[in-house]
Scaffold this active site. Sequence first.
Site, mmCIF file in Angstrom:
data_model
loop_
_atom_site.group_PDB
_atom_site.id
_atom_site.type_symbol
_atom_site.label_atom_id
_atom_site.label_comp_id
_atom_site.label_asym_id
_atom_site.label_seq_id
_atom_site.Cartn_x
_atom_site.Cartn_y
_atom_site.Cartn_z
ATOM 1 N N MET A 155 0.836 -1.210 0.000
ATOM 2 C CA MET A 155 0.000 0.000 0.000
ATOM 3 C C MET A 155 0.869 1.258 0.000
ATOM 4 O O MET A 155 1.126 1.847 1.044
ATOM 5 C CB MET A 155 -0.943 -0.031 1.207
ATOM 6 C CG MET A 155 -1.935 1.112 1.266
ATOM 7 S SD MET A 155 -3.099 1.109 -0.096
ATOM 8 C CE MET A 155 -4.620 0.643 0.738
ATOM 9 N N GLY A 156 1.322 1.668 -1.182
ATOM 10 C CA GLY A 156 2.032 2.947 -1.338
ATOM 11 C C GLY A 156 1.084 3.924 -2.012
ATOM 12 O O GLY A 156 -0.143 3.788 -1.917
ATOM 13 N N ARG A 157 1.656 4.898 -2.707
ATOM 14 C CA ARG A 157 0.808 5.915 -3.357
ATOM 15 C C ARG A 157 -0.111 5.306 -4.417
ATOM 16 O O ARG A 157 -1.296 5.638 -4.492
ATOM 17 C CB ARG A 157 1.692 6.975 -4.014
ATOM 18 C CG ARG A 157 2.284 7.956 -3.041
ATOM 19 C CD ARG A 157 3.366 8.765 -3.716
ATOM 20 N NE ARG A 157 4.506 7.899 -3.958
ATOM 21 C CZ ARG A 157 5.737 8.147 -3.532
ATOM 22 N NH1 ARG A 157 6.008 9.258 -2.910
ATOM 23 N NH2 ARG A 157 6.713 7.289 -3.759
ATOM 24 N N ILE A 158 0.441 4.435 -5.270
ATOM 25 C CA ILE A 158 -0.365 3.892 -6.370
ATOM 26 C C ILE A 158 -1.446 2.952 -5.827
ATOM 27 O O ILE A 158 -2.611 3.009 -6.241
ATOM 28 C CB ILE A 158 0.526 3.176 -7.412
ATOM 29 C CG1 ILE A 158 1.523 4.172 -8.025
ATOM 30 C CG2 ILE A 158 -0.333 2.546 -8.514
ATOM 31 C CD1 ILE A 158 2.605 3.532 -8.901
ATOM 32 N N THR A 237 0.652 -4.051 -12.049
ATOM 33 C CA THR A 237 1.102 -2.844 -12.751
ATOM 34 C C THR A 237 2.453 -2.396 -12.197
ATOM 35 O O THR A 237 2.869 -1.262 -12.426
ATOM 36 C CB THR A 237 0.092 -1.680 -12.577
ATOM 37 O OG1 THR A 237 -0.160 -1.505 -11.181
ATOM 38 C CG2 THR A 237 -1.202 -1.946 -13.306
ATOM 39 N N ARG A 239 6.026 -4.590 -11.350
ATOM 40 C CA ARG A 239 7.139 -5.147 -12.107
ATOM 41 C C ARG A 239 6.854 -6.623 -12.366
ATOM 42 O O ARG A 239 6.370 -7.337 -11.483
ATOM 43 C CB ARG A 239 8.451 -5.021 -11.337
ATOM 44 C CG ARG A 239 9.074 -3.632 -11.343
ATOM 45 C CD ARG A 239 9.574 -3.200 -12.734
ATOM 46 N NE ARG A 239 10.176 -1.868 -12.731
ATOM 47 C CZ ARG A 239 9.504 -0.740 -12.940
ATOM 48 N NH1 ARG A 239 8.204 -0.754 -13.180
ATOM 49 N NH2 ARG A 239 10.139 0.417 -12.927
ATOM 50 N N GLU A 268 10.408 -7.957 -20.642
ATOM 51 C CA GLU A 268 9.611 -7.100 -21.513
ATOM 52 C C GLU A 268 10.427 -6.798 -22.764
ATOM 53 O O GLU A 268 11.607 -6.484 -22.626
ATOM 54 C CB GLU A 268 9.261 -5.794 -20.789
ATOM 55 C CG GLU A 268 8.325 -6.048 -19.620
ATOM 56 C CD GLU A 268 7.932 -4.777 -18.864
ATOM 57 O OE1 GLU A 268 8.401 -3.687 -19.248
ATOM 58 O OE2 GLU A 268 7.162 -4.880 -17.920
ATOM 59 N N HIS A 287 3.161 -2.292 -20.837
ATOM 60 C CA HIS A 287 3.745 -1.400 -19.822
ATOM 61 C C HIS A 287 3.423 0.077 -20.116
ATOM 62 O O HIS A 287 4.319 0.871 -20.412
ATOM 63 C CB HIS A 287 5.270 -1.616 -19.722
ATOM 64 C CG HIS A 287 5.843 -1.161 -18.400
ATOM 65 N ND1 HIS A 287 6.973 -1.710 -17.851
ATOM 66 C CD2 HIS A 287 5.443 -0.190 -17.535
ATOM 67 C CE1 HIS A 287 7.243 -1.104 -16.698
ATOM 68 N NE2 HIS A 287 6.325 -0.185 -16.488
HETATM 69 C C1 GLV Z 1 7.360 2.572 -14.606
HETATM 70 O O1 GLV Z 1 7.147 1.391 -14.561
HETATM 71 C C2 GLV Z 1 8.031 3.278 -13.556
HETATM 72 O O2 GLV Z 1 8.606 2.653 -12.646
HETATM 73 O O3 GLV Z 1 8.011 4.519 -13.623
HETATM 74 C C1 GLV Z 2 4.698 4.881 -6.211
HETATM 75 O O1 GLV Z 2 4.824 6.077 -6.456
HETATM 76 C C2 GLV Z 2 4.185 4.266 -5.000
HETATM 77 O O2 GLV Z 2 4.668 4.628 -3.912
HETATM 78 O O3 GLV Z 2 3.265 3.430 -5.059
#
Ligand code: GLV
Ligand code: GLV
Length: 322
Positions: A155-158, A237, A239, A268, A287
């Site tokens: 649970m980060g920003r994304i 989404t 890696r 990839e 990607h």
């Molecule tokens: C894309 O996958 C990034 O890490 O910015």
């Molecule tokens: C990316 O910016 C994250 O922290 O999920």
Amino acid sequence: MKKKIFVCRRIPELALKRLAAEVELDVWPDELPPSRSELLKHVKGCDGILSLLSDRMDAEVFEQAGSQLRVVSNYAVGFNNIDVREAHQRGIKVGNTPGVLTEATADIAAGLILATARRFSESLEQVKRLEWKTWDPLGLLGLELRGATLGIVGMGRIGMALAKRMHYGWDMNVIYTARSDKPDAETLLSAKRVNLETLLRRADIVSLHADYNPSTHHLINSTTLGLMKSSAILINTARGGLIDQSALYHALKHGKIWGAGLDVTDPEPLPSDSPLREIARCVILPHIGSATVETRQAMADIAVNNLLAGLHGRPLPHEVRL
Ligand code: GLV
Ligand code: GLV
């Protein structure tokens, strides 16, 4: 004397112009990344490198560049392509582009949830191949999403941006893994932190947002896939290396999980002989998480700011620290 910079691919023009005004710029002109030998040739004598996630930055590159190399600025939030420890030992700073790609990437994760659950790939194929014969009461049935349990791994920003979309838009219950509790997730979304095993057993949708490093390599493997519900979908989404793709292929083929939506693979691009291509309920994108005009521009601005700060011996606005 002007500082020398190698930029490993063309990035949005405005940012390149800002760089060109200050430094001697060498931009790799091709659509495909420089080969290893081209890369090693071009970094020679550079004070800074602007790298992409497809360019491996390690001791050999730093050695070839020479001891004047001050900064490697990655045009990505992820930095698993860079040996950060090695860079730091040599006094080279490493930058990345967090924050600005959060919303665009969360949109792609949300899109993959819909595309997988509602079978977009098969549906699009049917239309293209002129196989759409009638409104079929039993055709292309997917999964209902409202009220499902969404499991965010990392649970980060994304992860948070995706959880908000799915909680407010689809009434989803959110559970998550993280190194520590996220008070925002708990107050805004009533989300609960659980361990990975509990998350995999309970979630209808498992979405990966963890850092990729040796400790998370193949986090999703035959054992962890075995914990998931047979009606669950897996979204990645982050890696490709977070998933053991051969285990995922078997899990999908034998109905151990319902479907998967991937914006990243390992390697990839996905090789032409990868059996995952044949799985109808595996939606694969090339990607494109951060691929909007605005986001790629914002990433370019940050990457250039990091690079210039590093060249001038100032702290990077977004520095990778271990
Ligand atoms: C894309 O996958 C990034 O890490 O910015
Ligand atoms: C990316 O910016 C994250 O922290 O999920």
